[in-house]
Design a protein around this motif. Structure first.
Motif, PDB file in Angstrom:
ATOM      1  N   GLN A 197       0.825  -1.204   0.000  1.00  0.00           N
ATOM      2  CA  GLN A 197       0.000   0.000   0.000  1.00  0.00           C
ATOM      3  C   GLN A 197       0.863   1.259   0.000  1.00  0.00           C
ATOM      4  OE1 GLN A 197      -3.058  -0.205   3.032  1.00  0.00           O
ATOM      5  NE2 GLN A 197      -3.968  -2.040   2.163  1.00  0.00           N
ATOM      6  N   VAL A 198       1.791   1.274  -0.967  1.00  0.00           N
ATOM      7  CA  VAL A 198       2.603   2.463  -1.227  1.00  0.00           C
ATOM      8  C   VAL A 198       2.481   2.765  -2.709  1.00  0.00           C
ATOM      9  CG1 VAL A 198       4.226   1.914   0.640  1.00  0.00           C
ATOM     10  CG2 VAL A 198       4.721   1.137  -1.686  1.00  0.00           C
ATOM     11  N   SER A 199       2.987   3.903  -3.137  1.00  0.00           N
ATOM     12  CA  SER A 199       2.917   4.249  -4.553  1.00  0.00           C
ATOM     13  C   SER A 199       3.878   3.383  -5.360  1.00  0.00           C
ATOM     14  CB  SER A 199       3.263   5.722  -4.754  1.00  0.00           C
ATOM     15  OG  SER A 199       4.648   5.944  -4.531  1.00  0.00           O
ATOM     16  N   ALA A 200       3.562   3.189  -6.643  1.00  0.00           N
ATOM     17  CA  ALA A 200       4.433   2.408  -7.521  1.00  0.00           C
ATOM     18  C   ALA A 200       5.811   3.054  -7.630  1.00  0.00           C
ATOM     19  CB  ALA A 200       3.792   2.273  -8.906  1.00  0.00           C
ATOM     20  N   MET A 201       5.863   4.387  -7.615  1.00  0.00           N
ATOM     21  CA  MET A 201       7.152   5.079  -7.693  1.00  0.00           C
ATOM     22  C   MET A 201       7.983   4.809  -6.446  1.00  0.00           C
ATOM     23  SD  MET A 201       9.172   6.926  -9.448  1.00  0.00           S
ATOM     24  CE  MET A 201       8.107   7.613 -10.728  1.00  0.00           C
ATOM     25  N   THR A 202       7.348   4.815  -5.279  1.00  0.00           N
ATOM     26  CA  THR A 202       8.073   4.540  -4.034  1.00  0.00           C
ATOM     27  C   THR A 202       8.660   3.135  -4.056  1.00  0.00           C
ATOM     28  OG1 THR A 202       6.697   6.052  -2.748  1.00  0.00           O
ATOM     29  CG2 THR A 202       7.839   4.334  -1.527  1.00  0.00           C
ATOM     30  N   ALA A 203       7.876   2.148  -4.499  1.00  0.00           N
ATOM     31  CA  ALA A 203       8.363   0.773  -4.582  1.00  0.00           C
ATOM     32  C   ALA A 203       9.469   0.639  -5.610  1.00  0.00           C
ATOM     33  CB  ALA A 203       7.215  -0.170  -4.915  1.00  0.00           C
ATOM     34  N   SER A 204       9.338   1.331  -6.740  1.00  0.00           N
ATOM     35  CA  SER A 204      10.362   1.262  -7.793  1.00  0.00           C
ATOM     36  C   SER A 204      11.693   1.817  -7.301  1.00  0.00           C
ATOM     37  CB  SER A 204       9.890   2.041  -9.023  1.00  0.00           C
ATOM     38  OG  SER A 204      10.897   2.082 -10.013  1.00  0.00           O
ATOM     39  N   ARG A 205      11.655   2.960  -6.619  1.00  0.00           N
ATOM     40  CA  ARG A 205      12.909   3.538  -6.092  1.00  0.00           C
ATOM     41  C   ARG A 205      13.539   2.614  -5.050  1.00  0.00           C
ATOM     42  NH1 ARG A 205      10.050   8.696  -6.098  1.00  0.00           N
ATOM     43  NH2 ARG A 205       9.583   8.350  -3.890  1.00  0.00           N
ATOM     44  N   PHE A 206      12.700   2.005  -4.237  1.00  0.00           N
ATOM     45  CA  PHE A 206      13.193   1.076  -3.220  1.00  0.00           C
ATOM     46  C   PHE A 206      13.915  -0.108  -3.861  1.00  0.00           C
ATOM     47  CE2 PHE A 206      11.854  -2.866  -0.871  1.00  0.00           C
ATOM     48  CZ  PHE A 206      12.754  -2.773   0.180  1.00  0.00           C
ATOM     49  N   LEU A 207      13.320  -0.702  -4.885  1.00  0.00           N
ATOM     50  CA  LEU A 207      13.950  -1.850  -5.546  1.00  0.00           C
ATOM     51  C   LEU A 207      15.230  -1.441  -6.272  1.00  0.00           C
ATOM     52  CD1 LEU A 207      10.797  -3.701  -6.945  1.00  0.00           C
ATOM     53  CD2 LEU A 207      12.139  -4.238  -4.899  1.00  0.00           C
ATOM     54  N   GLN A 208      15.257  -0.248  -6.837  1.00  0.00           N
ATOM     55  CA  GLN A 208      16.487   0.240  -7.472  1.00  0.00           C
ATOM     56  C   GLN A 208      17.612   0.351  -6.455  1.00  0.00           C
ATOM     57  OE1 GLN A 208      15.604   3.926  -9.462  1.00  0.00           O
ATOM     58  NE2 GLN A 208      14.102   3.000 -10.839  1.00  0.00           N
ATOM     59  N   GLN A 209      17.277   0.837  -5.255  1.00  0.00           N
ATOM     60  CA  GLN A 209      18.288   0.952  -4.206  1.00  0.00           C
ATOM     61  C   GLN A 209      18.784  -0.422  -3.782  1.00  0.00           C
ATOM     62  OE1 GLN A 209      19.413   3.822  -3.274  1.00  0.00           O
ATOM     63  NE2 GLN A 209      20.474   3.528  -1.320  1.00  0.00           N
ATOM     64  N   LEU A 210      17.880  -1.377  -3.635  1.00  0.00           N
ATOM     65  CA  LEU A 210      18.292  -2.735  -3.280  1.00  0.00           C
ATOM     66  C   LEU A 210      19.225  -3.314  -4.337  1.00  0.00           C
ATOM     67  CD1 LEU A 210      14.986  -4.368  -1.938  1.00  0.00           C
ATOM     68  CD2 LEU A 210      17.030  -3.808  -0.615  1.00  0.00           C
ATOM     69  N   ARG A 211      18.904  -3.115  -5.605  1.00  0.00           N
ATOM     70  CA  ARG A 211      19.769  -3.624  -6.684  1.00  0.00           C
ATOM     71  C   ARG A 211      21.142  -2.959  -6.639  1.00  0.00           C
ATOM     72  NH1 ARG A 211      14.889  -2.658  -9.671  1.00  0.00           N
ATOM     73  NH2 ARG A 211      13.812  -4.641 -10.108  1.00  0.00           N
ATOM     74  N   ARG A 212      21.133  -1.650  -6.451  1.00  0.00           N
ATOM     75  CA  ARG A 212      22.394  -0.904  -6.459  1.00  0.00           C
ATOM     76  C   ARG A 212      23.317  -1.377  -5.333  1.00  0.00           C
ATOM     77  NH1 ARG A 212      20.178   3.708  -7.439  1.00  0.00           N
ATOM     78  NH2 ARG A 212      19.919   4.420  -5.293  1.00  0.00           N
ATOM     79  N   GLU A 213      22.730  -1.802  -4.216  1.00  0.00           N
ATOM     80  CA  GLU A 213      23.541  -2.217  -3.084  1.00  0.00           C
ATOM     81  C   GLU A 213      23.638  -3.736  -2.948  1.00  0.00           C
ATOM     82  OE1 GLU A 213      23.478   0.095   0.365  1.00  0.00           O
ATOM     83  OE2 GLU A 213      22.244   1.685  -0.504  1.00  0.00           O
ATOM     84  N   ARG A 214      23.212  -4.449  -4.014  1.00  0.00           N
ATOM     85  CA  ARG A 214      23.414  -5.900  -4.152  1.00  0.00           C
ATOM     86  C   ARG A 214      22.586  -6.722  -3.170  1.00  0.00           C
ATOM     87  NH1 ARG A 214      27.889  -7.270  -2.288  1.00  0.00           N
ATOM     88  NH2 ARG A 214      28.270  -5.346  -1.136  1.00  0.00           N
TER      89      ARG A 214
END
Length: 381
Positions: A197-214
């Motif tokens: 129950q968050v915005s799609a943009m918030t979830a997308s940025r979160f997953l990008q950060q997870l990928r960037r930090e492996r």
């Protein structure tokens, strides 16, 4: 025979550990090279420990625990030969994730409770368990990691909603009743956003950060967190220090458990049991004698003139007598209150939140956090 590199590491570790003891007023005597006996003998205020030290560059439990076990056995043997000396086993590592320290200390508590144990890292952190050793515990300053010259800000990955989404990803692996979150698996950010129950943009940025930090495994069909020991170590860096708590006491000095339940049910969504009281509610409590903590979204305003208009007016802040509860404003309200669970008719903070909130509490917080990690969170790593 130890290699020159190993011997040099051990010598440096001995120097660091000896310096730590000396800085706290201990008298330190090092053994002569080639002699039998403990590596160090330390004395202070009538206490005398024979210290056996093991050093390794690898901060992994499968490497550290065998070294600790060997140090425990040697320290016990030396103590039997030396009247009046207590055994101490110390392990020195280059890098000590907090999750590793919790795991090793839990092992020592279970299998070597009569031996003092120390854990020291080259980064400056140290944790000791034993009589008279409390002032040797030092938290290393957190240093944000750098990747290809770019500073990674921890607060990005561990913002309020990001912590909530981490809980959502971990929820299926936690026992029922430990965390209020959907228990599904998600293929992409859209599915995660819908569940959390968050915005799609918030979830997308979160997953990008997870990928960037492996921390995100791309090869799996579903979103999968990896390097979890490091993830929990990084997460622990946002644990609160030195929070100003407000003591309070119920005006009706009877049936306090009922008064707490009644209050929290009236303000549900803005408050819940926290810290040690929440640990008790989740059946993972380990520390007694601390007043109940109530975690609040914001500090309530008390108006004694109109007691019926505000549920919080049932409390008297800053009482002269011992408080019934301590009020603490949470740093991450979305993560805290979305994850809160109902136990025994009252809302309590989830198990991950309790672990974070007690980590740096001065009243045996590390001990409670270690117990929670060992009982519940270690299975996630």
């Amino acid at each position: 025979m130890p290699s020159p590199k190993t011997s040099q590491r051990t010598a440096q570790a001995l120097q660091r550990v000896a310096g730590l003891f000396e800085s706290k007023g201990w008298k330190v005597q090092a053994s002569e090279p080639g002699s039998t006996g403990p590596d160090l003998v330390v004395r202070r205020r009538g206490k005398r420990y024979g210290v056996v030290l093991k050093a390794t560059s690898e901060g992994r439990a499968d490497r550290v625990i065998p070294l600790l076990s060997q140090a425990v056995l040697e320290a016990r043997a030396y103590a039997l030969q030396s009247r009046g000396s207590m055994p101490m086993a110390v392990v020195h590592v280059d890098h000590a994730p907090r999750a590793l320290v919790a795991s090793v200390m839990a092992f020592a508590q279970e299998f070597a409770a009569e031996v003092a144990v120390g854990f020291v890292s080259a980064e400056g952190a140290s944790e000791f368990r034993g009589e008279g050793l409390g002032d040797l515990n030092v938290s290393a300053p957190f240093r944000p990691r750098q990747v290809k010259g770019t500073l990674i800000r921890t607060d990005n990955l561990f913002s309020d909603l990001n912590q909530w989404m981490l809980k959502v990803l971990l929820a299926p692996e936690l026992p029922e009743g430990m965390l209020n979150a959907p228990r599904g698996r998600y293929r992409n950010g859209v599915e995660l956003a819908r569940a959390a129950q968050v915005s799609a943009m918030t979830a997308s940025r979160f997953l990008q950060q997870l990928r960037r930090e492996r921390f995100l495994l791309e090869s799996e069909e579903f979103l999968t967190l990896v390097l979890r020991e490091e993830l929990f170590e990084r997460w622990s860096a946002v644990a609160p220090y030195g929070t100003a708590d407000v003591p309070a006491r119920f005006l009706a000095n009877i049936q306090i458990e009922d008064r707490v339940r009644e209050l929290l049910n009236k303000v549900e969504g803005d408050a819940c049991l926290g810290l040690f009281a929440a640990a008790d509610g989740l059946r993972v409590g380990h520390v007694s004698g601390v007043p109940r903590y109530i975690s609040v979204r914001r500090m309530p305003r008390f108006n004694r003139a109109s007691p019926g208009s505000n549920p919080w007016n049932a409390l008297q802040p800053f009482p002269k007598e011992a408080p019934h509860v301590l009020l603490r404003v949470v740093r991450f309200p979305e993560s805290t209150f979305r994850g809160a669970v109902r136990r025994d008719g009252v809302m309590v903070a989830d198990v991950i939140q309790v672990w974070l909130d007690v980590l740096n509490h001065p009243t045996r917080g590390q001990e409670q956090a270690t117990h929670i990690f060992r009982k519940v969170l270690q299975a996630l790593c």
